[in-house]
Design an enzyme around this catalytic site. Sequence first.
Site, PDB file in Angstrom:
ATOM      1  N   ASP A   4      24.460 -27.420  26.465  1.00  0.00           N
ATOM      2  CA  ASP A   4      24.436 -26.069  25.920  1.00  0.00           C
ATOM      3  C   ASP A   4      23.532 -25.155  26.752  1.00  0.00           C
ATOM      4  OD1 ASP A   4      25.121 -24.088  24.208  1.00  0.00           O
ATOM      5  OD2 ASP A   4      23.936 -24.805  22.516  1.00  0.00           O
ATOM      6  N   GLY A   5      23.895 -23.897  26.814  1.00  0.00           N
ATOM      7  CA  GLY A   5      23.034 -22.889  27.439  1.00  0.00           C
ATOM      8  C   GLY A   5      23.577 -22.286  28.721  1.00  0.00           C
ATOM      9  N   ARG A   8      23.849 -18.343  28.453  1.00  0.00           N
ATOM     10  CA  ARG A   8      22.542 -17.658  28.499  1.00  0.00           C
ATOM     11  C   ARG A   8      21.932 -17.725  29.891  1.00  0.00           C
ATOM     12  NH1 ARG A   8      20.050 -20.922  23.893  1.00  0.00           N
ATOM     13  NH2 ARG A   8      22.047 -22.008  24.097  1.00  0.00           N
ATOM     14  N   HIS A  21      28.928 -21.938  33.678  1.00  0.00           N
ATOM     15  CA  HIS A  21      29.718 -23.169  33.565  1.00  0.00           C
ATOM     16  C   HIS A  21      29.869 -23.834  34.936  1.00  0.00           C
ATOM     17  CE1 HIS A  21      30.338 -22.249  29.448  1.00  0.00           C
ATOM     18  NE2 HIS A  21      31.191 -21.266  29.638  1.00  0.00           N
ATOM     19  N   SER A  50      36.323 -28.885  19.608  1.00  0.00           N
ATOM     20  CA  SER A  50      37.484 -28.375  18.852  1.00  0.00           C
ATOM     21  C   SER A  50      37.250 -26.913  18.476  1.00  0.00           C
ATOM     22  CB  SER A  50      37.686 -29.167  17.560  1.00  0.00           C
ATOM     23  OG  SER A  50      37.414 -30.532  17.722  1.00  0.00           O
ATOM     24  N   TRP A  53      37.836 -23.239  21.052  1.00  0.00           N
ATOM     25  CA  TRP A  53      39.029 -22.385  21.166  1.00  0.00           C
ATOM     26  C   TRP A  53      38.744 -20.988  20.641  1.00  0.00           C
ATOM     27  CZ3 TRP A  53      42.604 -24.430  24.136  1.00  0.00           C
ATOM     28  CH2 TRP A  53      42.814 -25.804  24.136  1.00  0.00           C
ATOM     29  N   LEU A 115      28.939 -46.962  36.022  1.00  0.00           N
ATOM     30  CA  LEU A 115      28.832 -46.070  34.858  1.00  0.00           C
ATOM     31  C   LEU A 115      30.182 -45.867  34.143  1.00  0.00           C
ATOM     32  CD1 LEU A 115      26.968 -43.974  33.369  1.00  0.00           C
ATOM     33  CD2 LEU A 115      27.907 -42.280  34.949  1.00  0.00           C
ATOM     34  N   SER A 180      26.399 -30.509  15.830  1.00  0.00           N
ATOM     35  CA  SER A 180      27.599 -29.698  16.047  1.00  0.00           C
ATOM     36  C   SER A 180      28.893 -30.490  16.206  1.00  0.00           C
ATOM     37  CB  SER A 180      27.405 -28.786  17.272  1.00  0.00           C
ATOM     38  OG  SER A 180      26.345 -27.917  17.051  1.00  0.00           O
TER      39      SER A 180
HETATM   40  C1  FPP Z   1      27.995 -24.646  26.333  1.00  0.00           C
HETATM   41  O1  FPP Z   1      27.259 -23.549  26.856  1.00  0.00           O
HETATM   42  C2  FPP Z   1      28.874 -25.227  27.343  1.00  0.00           C
HETATM   43  C3  FPP Z   1      30.238 -25.390  27.241  1.00  0.00           C
HETATM   44  C4  FPP Z   1      31.012 -25.000  26.042  1.00  0.00           C
HETATM   45  C5  FPP Z   1      31.046 -25.938  28.331  1.00  0.00           C
HETATM   46  C6  FPP Z   1      30.450 -27.062  29.107  1.00  0.00           C
HETATM   47  C7  FPP Z   1      31.300 -27.332  30.275  1.00  0.00           C
HETATM   48  C8  FPP Z   1      30.848 -27.659  31.514  1.00  0.00           C
HETATM   49  C9  FPP Z   1      29.421 -27.811  31.845  1.00  0.00           C
HETATM   50  C10 FPP Z   1      31.800 -27.836  32.650  1.00  0.00           C
HETATM   51  C11 FPP Z   1      32.851 -28.870  32.537  1.00  0.00           C
HETATM   52  C12 FPP Z   1      32.438 -30.260  32.344  1.00  0.00           C
HETATM   53  C13 FPP Z   1      32.856 -31.345  33.066  1.00  0.00           C
HETATM   54  C14 FPP Z   1      32.588 -32.713  32.540  1.00  0.00           C
HETATM   55  C15 FPP Z   1      33.550 -31.220  34.366  1.00  0.00           C
HETATM   56  P1  FPP Z   1      27.460 -22.135  26.196  1.00  0.00           P
HETATM   57  O2  FPP Z   1      28.545 -21.420  26.906  1.00  0.00           O
HETATM   58  O3  FPP Z   1      27.643 -22.293  24.722  1.00  0.00           O
HETATM   59  O4  FPP Z   1      26.090 -21.446  26.490  1.00  0.00           O
HETATM   60  P2  FPP Z   1      25.333 -20.384  25.552  1.00  0.00           P
HETATM   61  O5  FPP Z   1      24.927 -21.099  24.309  1.00  0.00           O
HETATM   62  O6  FPP Z   1      24.158 -19.994  26.396  1.00  0.00           O
HETATM   63  O7  FPP Z   1      26.294 -19.253  25.319  1.00  0.00           O
END
Ligand code: FPP
Length: 237
Positions: A4-5, A8, A21, A50, A53, A115, A180
């Site tokens: 997460d994060g 931000r 991302h 889930s 979306w 792994l 979550s």
């Molecule tokens: C949450 O941060 C992150 C996600 C919903 C996506 C995570 C995906 C990746 C790191 C890339 C793909 C993964 C692989 C395994 C190739 P957020 O967007 O909720 O951040 P925020 O809370 O700061 O808004």
Amino acid sequence: MIMDGNGRWAKSRGMPRIAGHHQGVEVVREMVKSCGSMGIEYLTLFAFSSENWRRPQTEVRLLMELLKSALENEVKKLHRNNVRLRVIGDLAPFPKRMQKMIVEAEALTAANTSLHLQVAVNYGGRWDMLQATRKVAEAVANGELTPESVDDTVIESYLSTAGAPEPDLFIRTGGESRISNFLLWQLAYSELYFTQTLWPDFNASELRKAVEHFSGRERRFGRTGDQVELAENVSDA
Ligand code: FPP
């Protein structure tokens, strides 16, 4: 790990969310390497829930592209490094081509022994328990199982993580202290570790810190501290 994060992290740099991302994928690479070198055998990453979306359509589309390009570009590298890949989640809404890529990547890496990397995509802990419950109900209806024979082991064998051990350690970056709807059944006895660090800033030394925190905890699985100590003395003897 709940990664997460990203949003931000990008926003604080005046960049679009997707840049966070992208940086997040770099950290995924670093984690796969670090887990391998630290002797961690299983790593499960929550890549798309889930609930994700509900994000703006463009972000969902870009996240999908990122996952697709990760599949296209990283699988051979994972295979060369003896990593076994498993994708868990409800894959039905994804394009057939992507489903095929996933099946092929899993087949290619199925015999790998370092792994075990599990990537949760369109995953939810409740979905996992529901799909397992449906399969158990079908097995009971077919007469393959009796209601009395359904126990923890049976349920586990139908979860999407079947065959993997329960996680020792759960890590969530980004400052929220919630599970979550991640691995709800599987996390029953896991050590929970929450850090303020945003996922794109997470790194090998942060991972070591989390593992050290875990190593310092006494896990009792419902027993008393005295019982745990006694059991440890016996197994040391
Ligand atoms: C949450 O941060 C992150 C996600 C919903 C996506 C995570 C995906 C990746 C790191 C890339 C793909 C993964 C692989 C395994 C190739 P957020 O967007 O909720 O951040 P925020 O809370 O700061 O808004």
